[in-house]
Design an enzyme around this catalytic site. Structure first.
Site, mmCIF file in Angstrom:
data_model
loop_
_atom_site.group_PDB
_atom_site.id
_atom_site.type_symbol
_atom_site.label_atom_id
_atom_site.label_comp_id
_atom_site.label_asym_id
_atom_site.label_seq_id
_atom_site.Cartn_x
_atom_site.Cartn_y
_atom_site.Cartn_z
ATOM 1 N N HIS A 8 0.831 -1.226 0.000
ATOM 2 C CA HIS A 8 0.000 0.000 0.000
ATOM 3 C C HIS A 8 0.856 1.262 0.000
ATOM 4 C CE1 HIS A 8 -3.552 -2.358 0.613
ATOM 5 N NE2 HIS A 8 -3.188 -2.801 1.803
ATOM 6 N N HIS A 45 -5.939 -7.601 -0.065
ATOM 7 C CA HIS A 45 -6.146 -6.181 -0.361
ATOM 8 C C HIS A 45 -5.484 -5.812 -1.690
ATOM 9 C CE1 HIS A 45 -6.185 -6.508 4.112
ATOM 10 N NE2 HIS A 45 -7.258 -5.751 3.964
HETATM 11 ZN ZN LIG Z 1 -3.571 -7.368 3.014
#
Ligand SMILES: [Zn+2]
Length: 347
Positions: free
Chosen positions: A125, A164
């Site tokens: 991220h 994610h």
């Molecule tokens: Zn994750």
């Protein structure tokens, strides 16, 4: 037997994200305990080296690197609502980015065939100028950039099976054709990116492939996505190196994710990527830990993947026949990518 390197270190436990934070030091303890129980002679253990500031700046701005370095002077620093630094964050984060580079160097030098970097904090991220979602430096992004810019590779594949979407990795390479970024992720879900129409821009168009999957999908749907979407495109790309953003939060026991993947699913995904790497780049592959917040699921899945990395490539991989629920997503992904790759979504 293939030779596999495990890169890890107890110092990865030093970064502290806050009390009752899921991204906790015990994740590394669980992985190290598992790794110590592995009895394979072809397994090499290695300590990570730290990444240099120049290496961090392959993906991050100077200002941002300096901001993370300043965490070393504070007990606690807040980067976003769920990303917090402690006095040890800088030292741990440069060791996480460097650990993946240690693994790359060992594979490129021919010391081992492949490697797993058991690092923390995770990276996918992390944006060029911002920490996000428990991540500070984009460990796998830095590794891919390093292969391109330092080792002059022209085609690096990043497969991100963390539950994610790896918005940071996607953003870093969005306009670049040298890195093919492919992600399977729960959708809609944190961080909100990763829809089918996000395929890259400019000369990078076609080099981002997203498979956004609804909660509840498991092994058969994931494997269908691999067999009908990711692998056919990856084979046309012909990577010179395969990197895996290996999060284990798509596991059915994970407290954050809502997917149903089991250890066997991670094994099958690893096996498929290993076949791809065998076909395209002499098996050169490095996996790096991303998420995974149930300690037992994390360690068991990690064990399965490391075992599979050591196995020779003669087992037959059957093409997924089940997982039909994924078919509409596969077909729509092919539609968005039709100008860039030969596509046959199957039926
Ligand atoms: Zn994750």
């Amino acid at each position: 037997m293939r030779k596999t390197m495990l890169v890890t270190d107890r110092r990865y436990m030093n970064h502290f994200a806050g009390p009752v934070h899921p991204e906790r030091p015990g994740r590394i303890a669980a992985m190290i305990e598992m790794a110590e129980g592995l009895k394979r002679s072809a397994l090499k253990h290695a300590a990570p080296r730290p990444a240099s500031v120049e290496e961090l700046m392959l993906c991050h701005s100077q200002e941002y690197v300096a901001a993370v370095e300043r965490t070393g002077q504070q007990e606690r620093s807040d980067f976003d609502p769920d990303t917090h630094g402690s006095a040890e964050t800088w030292a741990t984060a440069i060791l996480a980015a460097g650990g993946v580079l240690t693994a790359l160097e060992a594979v490129l030098d021919g010391e081992v065939n492949n490697a797993f970097a058991i690092v923390r904090p995770p990276g996918h991220h992390a944006l060029p100028g911002r920490a996000m979602g428990f991540c500070f430096f984009n460990n796998v992004g830095i590794a891919a950039s390093w292969l391109i810019k330092i080792r002059q590779m022209r085609r690096v594949l990043v497969v991100d099976w963390d539950v994610h979407h790896g918005n940071g990795t996607q953003e870093i390479f969005y306009a670049l054709p040298e890195v093919l970024y492919m992600s399977t992720h729960q959708y809609p879900f944190y961080p909100g990116t990763g829809w089918l129409d996000e395929i890259g821009v400019g000369t990078g168009a076609g080099f981002t492939v997203n498979a956004p999957l609804p909660a509840g999908f498991g092994n058969s749907e994931y494997l269908r996505v691999f067999d009908q979407l990711l692998l056919p495109i990856a084979r046309q790309f012909k990577p010179e190196f395969v990197l895996i953003s290996a999060g284990f939060d798509a596991h059915f026991r994970d407290p954050l994710g809502g997917m149903q993947v089991t250890e066997d699913g991670f094994l099958e995904m690893t096996r498929r990527l290993q076949r791809l790497a065998d076909e395209c780049c002499d098996g050169k592959m490095v996996a790096a830990l991303e998420g995974g917040y149930d300690l037992q699921a994390l360690a068991e899945s990690g064990r399965i993947v490391i075992d599979e990395l050591g196995r020779d490539g003669d087992e037959y991989v059957t093409k997924a026949k089940n997982g039909l629920r994924a078919q509409p997503i596969i077909q729509r992904a092919h539609y968005f990518l039709r100008e860039y790759w030969q596509t046959d979504p199957g039926d």
